[in-house]
Design an enzyme around this catalytic site. Structure first.
Site, PDB file in Angstrom:
ATOM      1  N   SER A 127       0.878  -1.333   0.223  1.00  0.00           N
ATOM      2  CA  SER A 127       0.062  -0.336  -0.013  1.00  0.00           C
ATOM      3  C   SER A 127       0.897   0.917  -0.161  1.00  0.00           C
ATOM      4  O   SER A 127       2.248   1.230   0.311  1.00  0.00           O
ATOM      5  CB  SER A 127      -1.241  -0.072   1.032  1.00  0.00           C
ATOM      6  OG  SER A 127      -1.715   1.379   1.275  1.00  0.00           O
ATOM      7  N   TYR A 149      -2.086   4.649  -3.703  1.00  0.00           N
ATOM      8  CA  TYR A 149      -3.176   5.841  -3.522  1.00  0.00           C
ATOM      9  C   TYR A 149      -2.804   7.205  -4.549  1.00  0.00           C
ATOM     10  O   TYR A 149      -1.929   7.945  -4.586  1.00  0.00           O
ATOM     11  CB  TYR A 149      -2.746   6.364  -1.907  1.00  0.00           C
ATOM     12  CG  TYR A 149      -4.498   5.225  -2.102  1.00  0.00           C
ATOM     13  CD1 TYR A 149      -5.827   4.699  -2.209  1.00  0.00           C
ATOM     14  CD2 TYR A 149      -4.191   4.556  -0.231  1.00  0.00           C
ATOM     15  CE1 TYR A 149      -6.645   3.616  -0.808  1.00  0.00           C
ATOM     16  CE2 TYR A 149      -4.405   3.769   0.282  1.00  0.00           C
ATOM     17  CZ  TYR A 149      -5.819   3.231   0.226  1.00  0.00           C
ATOM     18  OH  TYR A 149      -6.562   2.841   0.691  1.00  0.00           O
ATOM     19  N   THR A 175      -5.583   2.411  -6.914  1.00  0.00           N
ATOM     20  CA  THR A 175      -7.085   1.989  -6.476  1.00  0.00           C
ATOM     21  C   THR A 175      -7.888   2.987  -7.020  1.00  0.00           C
ATOM     22  O   THR A 175      -7.418   4.438  -6.668  1.00  0.00           O
ATOM     23  CB  THR A 175      -6.699   1.848  -4.884  1.00  0.00           C
ATOM     24  OG1 THR A 175      -5.911   0.854  -4.761  1.00  0.00           O
ATOM     25  CG2 THR A 175      -8.388   2.382  -3.921  1.00  0.00           C
ATOM     26  N   LYS A 257      -8.050  -0.417  -9.879  1.00  0.00           N
ATOM     27  CA  LYS A 257      -8.868  -1.744  -7.817  1.00  0.00           C
ATOM     28  C   LYS A 257      -9.882  -0.935  -8.094  1.00  0.00           C
ATOM     29  O   LYS A 257      -9.718   0.346  -7.458  1.00  0.00           O
ATOM     30  CB  LYS A 257      -7.805  -1.684  -7.257  1.00  0.00           C
ATOM     31  CG  LYS A 257      -8.058  -2.651  -6.376  1.00  0.00           C
ATOM     32  CD  LYS A 257      -7.284  -2.379  -5.079  1.00  0.00           C
ATOM     33  CE  LYS A 257      -8.166  -4.041  -3.326  1.00  0.00           C
ATOM     34  NZ  LYS A 257      -8.515  -3.264  -3.152  1.00  0.00           N
ATOM     35  N   HIS A 281     -13.959  -3.008  -2.026  1.00  0.00           N
ATOM     36  CA  HIS A 281     -12.250  -2.280  -1.162  1.00  0.00           C
ATOM     37  C   HIS A 281     -13.225  -2.669   0.462  1.00  0.00           C
ATOM     38  O   HIS A 281     -13.303  -2.582   1.098  1.00  0.00           O
ATOM     39  CB  HIS A 281     -12.581  -0.966  -0.802  1.00  0.00           C
ATOM     40  CG  HIS A 281     -10.912  -0.403  -0.381  1.00  0.00           C
ATOM     41  ND1 HIS A 281     -10.194   0.461  -1.012  1.00  0.00           N
ATOM     42  CD2 HIS A 281     -10.958  -0.360   0.796  1.00  0.00           C
ATOM     43  CE1 HIS A 281      -8.774   0.331  -0.093  1.00  0.00           C
ATOM     44  NE2 HIS A 281      -9.886   0.270   1.440  1.00  0.00           N
TER      45      HIS A 281
END
Length: 384
Positions: A127, A149, A175, A257, A281
């Site tokens: 992440s 992100y 994402t 995603k 999610h």
């Protein structure tokens, strides 16, 4: 026999010495065990979802609406789970989903997760909101993908992608569904958001483009650095016409995603993306949304011949993995269970959860009369 089912025999043999597993082998019970062991804030952050939790329940209900139809006398004694997805060879069609701020449940956080995954050859998807810098995690990891992100400053985005590529991350996973946080009562009731405590911001705080926008270093003015982080990583939805920017700065496969509608999947394919993750999610973003597995067959039918289709949201057991594969996924991402394992036992806890999942998958594959994941298709399941 299968390459992973030996963990079952290992556990039974240890029982002869009155030794039992460190915690439950039932992945559906891990949340209850973690609820007793974790502090309230971290537990709520990991286990909680959007609003009433209806989407989390829908994810599990979607799995229950499909039943496996085993076949007999299939010569399935010898089995393999090996597969390759987007150029990454893996011992099973399983990756570790990108989950941030893992240090809230164990101080070693993503480093422990990466070491456990490397020992088994399982790829991780790191992440952006990692507790440790992506370079540091890369040193501990085996096969690795990077989850983005998408920052609101192009310079910071380009810098993160350059760093990830240099550190050996093979696939970019973008994402789309978390450009702002949903209404999450479990976190709100605890007034708990780790990022405001400078947890999960390691990649930003070590990034030269991010630091260039600060008058002082994060060590000298943490509050201002956190404020800059919030302004950069939340509050701005992106659009399809900005995807070329990612391709300009990343020359490997790109996966989107958070896809839940076949039309969005088609747009991703039309835009030249290499894959998607069908995902809500884990129920953390939209309350009352459709279960992710419910949409998988339609999406896989729409784009499965054009791009890789991955899946997450609600996966707990080996049977769950097989159902997702049968309905069109090339691989699945496992999320909360391994974080519960991390909090309950650090690196060994993650390894225990992963070995259990792989053994369960291996045994269930064989008992269904399949010798490899390439033999799994829609004939394996029937709607209930």
């Amino acid at each position: 026999m299968g390459q992973h089912s030996g963990y079952q025999n290992e556990i039974y043999l240890q029982g002869l010495a009155e030794k039992t597993p460190p915690f439950t082998t039932d992945a559906t019970r891990l949340e209850a065990v973690a609820a007793e062991a974790f502090a309230p804030g971290p537990f709520g952050y990991v286990a909680g979802g959007a609003g009433s939790g209806a989407t989390m329940r829908a994810n599990r209900a979607a799995f229950d609406r499909w039943r496996i139809v085993p076949r007999m006398l299939a010569d399935a004694t010898e089995r393999t789970l090996d597969t390759t997805v987007l150029g990454t060879a893996m011992p099973a069609p399983v990756l570790l989903a990108p989950i941030g701020v893992q240090s809230i449940v164990h101080p070693d956080g993503e480093l422990a997760t990466a070491r456990a995954a490397k020992a088994l050859g399982v790829p991780i998807v790191l992440s952006t909101a990692s507790s440790y810098a992506l370079e540091e995690v890369a040193e501990a990891a085996g096969p690795r993908w990077f989850q983005l992100y998408w920052p609101n400053e192009p310079e910071v985005c380009a810098s993160l992608l350059q760093r990830a590529k240099r550190a050996g991350y093979e696939v970019l996973v973008v994402t789309l569904d978390t450009w702002t946080l949903a209404w999450r009562p479990q976190d709100l009731d605890q007034a708990y958001l780790p990022f405001l405590r400078a947890t999960g911001v390691a990649n930003a705080f070590t990034d030269p483009a991010f630091l260039a926008g600060l008058a002082k270093s994060p060590a000298d003015d943490q509050a201002m650095a956190v404020l800059r982080w919030v302004s950069l990583f939340t509050g701005q939805d992106k659009s399809w016409d900005r995807l070329p920017f990612l391709r300009e700065h990343w020359d490997g496969p790109i996966v989107l995603k958070g896809i839940q509608h076949p039309d969005d999947a088609r747009r991703a394919a039309d835009a030249g993306m290499d894959g998607i993750v069908v995902s809500n999610h884990g129920g953390r973003q939209v309350d009352g949304a459709v279960g992710a597995l419910e949409m998988l067959p339609e999406i896989a039918s729409a784009v499965g011949s054009r791009m890789s289709v991955l899946f997450d949201s609600g996966v707990r057991t080996g049977a769950d993995v097989l159902k997702a594969l049968a309905l069109g996924a090339d691989a699945v991402l496992i999320g909360r269970p391994y974080v519960y394992g991390l909090g309950l036992g650090g690196e060994d806890g993650v390894r225990h959860v992963l070995r259990g999942l792989l053994a369960d998958l291996d045994l269930t594959l064989g008992l269904c009369g399949r010798r490899s994941v390439s033999e799994v298709d829609s004939s394996l399941v029937r709607s209930a």
